[in-house]
Every structure is written in structure tokens, then in C-alpha cells.
Design a protein around this motif. Structure first.
Motif, PDB file in Angstrom:
ATOM      1  N   TYR A 116       1.764  14.759   6.509  1.00  0.00           N
ATOM      2  CA  TYR A 116       0.965  14.912   7.721  1.00  0.00           C
ATOM      3  C   TYR A 116       0.591  13.590   8.403  1.00  0.00           C
ATOM      4  N   THR A 117       1.242  12.493   8.064  1.00  0.00           N
ATOM      5  CA  THR A 117       0.912  11.224   8.708  1.00  0.00           C
ATOM      6  C   THR A 117       1.205  11.247  10.194  1.00  0.00           C
ATOM      7  N   SER A 118       2.190  12.032  10.604  1.00  0.00           N
ATOM      8  CA  SER A 118       2.526  12.091  12.022  1.00  0.00           C
ATOM      9  C   SER A 118       1.562  12.980  12.796  1.00  0.00           C
ATOM     10  N   GLN A 119       0.737  13.742  12.092  1.00  0.00           N
ATOM     11  CA  GLN A 119      -0.200  14.655  12.743  1.00  0.00           C
ATOM     12  C   GLN A 119      -1.648  14.192  12.633  1.00  0.00           C
ATOM     13  N   GLY A 154       3.704   7.934  -1.892  1.00  0.00           N
ATOM     14  CA  GLY A 154       4.945   7.730  -1.162  1.00  0.00           C
ATOM     15  C   GLY A 154       4.909   6.373  -0.474  1.00  0.00           C
ATOM     16  N   LEU A 155       6.019   5.690  -0.435  1.00  0.00           N
ATOM     17  CA  LEU A 155       6.078   4.389   0.223  1.00  0.00           C
ATOM     18  C   LEU A 155       5.957   4.572   1.724  1.00  0.00           C
ATOM     19  N   ARG A 156       5.107   3.792   2.356  1.00  0.00           N
ATOM     20  CA  ARG A 156       4.852   3.978   3.782  1.00  0.00           C
ATOM     21  C   ARG A 156       4.933   2.640   4.504  1.00  0.00           C
ATOM     22  N   GLY A 157       5.896   2.448   5.336  1.00  0.00           N
ATOM     23  CA  GLY A 157       5.980   1.260   6.178  1.00  0.00           C
ATOM     24  C   GLY A 157       6.470   0.039   5.423  1.00  0.00           C
ATOM     25  N   LEU A 158       6.654  -1.029   6.150  1.00  0.00           N
ATOM     26  CA  LEU A 158       7.088  -2.278   5.565  1.00  0.00           C
ATOM     27  C   LEU A 158       5.909  -3.228   5.483  1.00  0.00           C
ATOM     28  N   VAL A 159       5.952  -4.121   4.539  1.00  0.00           N
ATOM     29  CA  VAL A 159       4.905  -5.109   4.370  1.00  0.00           C
ATOM     30  C   VAL A 159       5.184  -6.267   5.309  1.00  0.00           C
ATOM     31  N   SER A 160       4.201  -6.667   6.101  1.00  0.00           N
ATOM     32  CA  SER A 160       4.404  -7.776   7.031  1.00  0.00           C
ATOM     33  C   SER A 160       4.460  -9.092   6.269  1.00  0.00           C
ATOM     34  N   GLY A 161       5.124 -10.044   6.836  1.00  0.00           N
ATOM     35  CA  GLY A 161       5.203 -11.366   6.240  1.00  0.00           C
ATOM     36  C   GLY A 161       6.342 -11.524   5.260  1.00  0.00           C
ATOM     37  N   LEU A 162       7.273 -10.595   5.238  1.00  0.00           N
ATOM     38  CA  LEU A 162       8.390 -10.718   4.287  1.00  0.00           C
ATOM     39  C   LEU A 162       9.513 -11.496   4.916  1.00  0.00           C
ATOM     40  N   VAL A 209       0.851  -1.180   0.000  1.00  0.00           N
ATOM     41  CA  VAL A 209       0.000   0.000   0.000  1.00  0.00           C
ATOM     42  C   VAL A 209       0.886   1.228   0.000  1.00  0.00           C
ATOM     43  N   TYR A 210       0.709   2.090  -0.981  1.00  0.00           N
ATOM     44  CA  TYR A 210       1.449   3.342  -1.073  1.00  0.00           C
ATOM     45  C   TYR A 210       0.550   4.452  -0.546  1.00  0.00           C
ATOM     46  N   VAL A 211       1.079   5.231   0.389  1.00  0.00           N
ATOM     47  CA  VAL A 211       0.311   6.267   1.068  1.00  0.00           C
ATOM     48  C   VAL A 211       1.053   7.593   0.984  1.00  0.00           C
ATOM     49  N   ASP A 212       0.298   8.673   0.802  1.00  0.00           N
ATOM     50  CA  ASP A 212       0.886  10.010   0.826  1.00  0.00           C
ATOM     51  C   ASP A 212       1.454  10.254   2.225  1.00  0.00           C
ATOM     52  N   ASN A 221       0.637   5.266  15.882  1.00  0.00           N
ATOM     53  CA  ASN A 221      -0.499   5.990  15.316  1.00  0.00           C
ATOM     54  C   ASN A 221      -0.290   6.258  13.827  1.00  0.00           C
ATOM     55  N   ALA A 222       0.900   6.702  13.450  1.00  0.00           N
ATOM     56  CA  ALA A 222       1.172   7.013  12.048  1.00  0.00           C
ATOM     57  C   ALA A 222       1.146   5.762  11.173  1.00  0.00           C
ATOM     58  N   SER A 223       1.556   4.629  11.716  1.00  0.00           N
ATOM     59  CA  SER A 223       1.583   3.401  10.917  1.00  0.00           C
ATOM     60  C   SER A 223       0.207   2.786  10.728  1.00  0.00           C
ATOM     61  N   THR A 224      -0.768   3.181  11.529  1.00  0.00           N
ATOM     62  CA  THR A 224      -2.116   2.622  11.398  1.00  0.00           C
ATOM     63  C   THR A 224      -3.086   3.617  10.784  1.00  0.00           C
ATOM     64  N   ARG A 225      -2.556   4.592  10.090  1.00  0.00           N
ATOM     65  CA  ARG A 225      -3.407   5.597   9.444  1.00  0.00           C
ATOM     66  C   ARG A 225      -4.286   4.924   8.400  1.00  0.00           C
ATOM     67  N   PRO A 226      -5.621   5.058   8.477  1.00  0.00           N
ATOM     68  CA  PRO A 226      -6.514   4.294   7.609  1.00  0.00           C
ATOM     69  C   PRO A 226      -6.710   4.861   6.216  1.00  0.00           C
ATOM     70  N   THR A 227      -6.332   6.096   5.954  1.00  0.00           N
ATOM     71  CA  THR A 227      -6.636   6.697   4.668  1.00  0.00           C
ATOM     72  C   THR A 227      -5.495   6.551   3.688  1.00  0.00           C
TER      73      THR A 227
END
Length: 109
Positions: free
Chosen positions: A49-52, A101-109, A43-46, A85-91
């Protein structure tokens, strides 16, 4: 972000050379490749403001970050570790030009 990572790294000289010459875009390519092999979605996320932004009510404000490590929503009252909080942003919202923008790592790798 890359500058802060490089400043905090305490490595031997050969390792520093490798770290400084490694492009972060390559990390995104590696993650996408491994996720495809594992059958996991990427999932690619903008990242703006993810930290806010609150992961529960999506309220975005600079005041939601009273400190570097703590997130406290001014609207719904959620208190959480800022990184969690920033890693669980739903939008998922595209940036200007339709790129993500690439956001976080994919689980299960």
C-alpha cells in the motif's frame, strides 16, 4: 514489478540474457553492501500500500491514486507525483513474519 520491468526493457540479446538471469534479491544485497561501506543506513519498509498511503497524514485508500502518475490524498488534499509520494512515506511497518521489503535506493552510493 519485475515482469513489467522486463517487458519494457529494449535491449540487445546478450543484454536481455543478463537482465533475465539477474535476481532482484541480489540488488538488495548490493545496496546493503554499498550502504555499509559508505556508512549510510538502509531502511527496509513494508511495500504494501505504499502507492496508496499519503506521506503527510498517512491516510491509505485506493482512491488516493486517481491515475498512475498522480497522488491526491482524499483527507488532507496533498497532490504530488505518485512516485515521489511513495518514496517519502514516513512509516516503517514490518510485514507478516517480521521481514521487511526493500524500498528505494540509498542516497550517496
Amino acid at each position: 514489478m519485475r515482469k513489467r520491468i522486463l517487458e519494457r526493457a529494449r535491449l540487445r540479446r546478450p543484454q536481455r540474457t543478463t537482465l533475465h538471469s539477474w535476481p532482484f534479491a541480489q540488488l538488495g544485497a548490493f545496496i546493503a553492501y554499498k550502504a555499509k561501506r559508505a556508512g549510510a543506513p538502509v531502511v527496509y519498509v513494508d511495500p504494501a500500500y505504499t502507492s496508496q498511503q499519503c506521506s503527510k497524514c498517512r491516510h491509505t485508500a485506493r482512491g488516493n491514486r486517481p491515475s498512475r502518475a498522480v497522488f491526491s490524498c482524499r483527507v488532507c488534499g496533498v497532490v504530488d507525483h505518485a512516485d515521489h509520494n511513495a518514496s517519502t512515506r514516513p512509516t516503517i511497518s514490518p510485514t507478516v513474519g517480521g521481514m521487511y521489503g526493500l524500498r528505494g535506493l540509498v542516497s550517496g552510493l
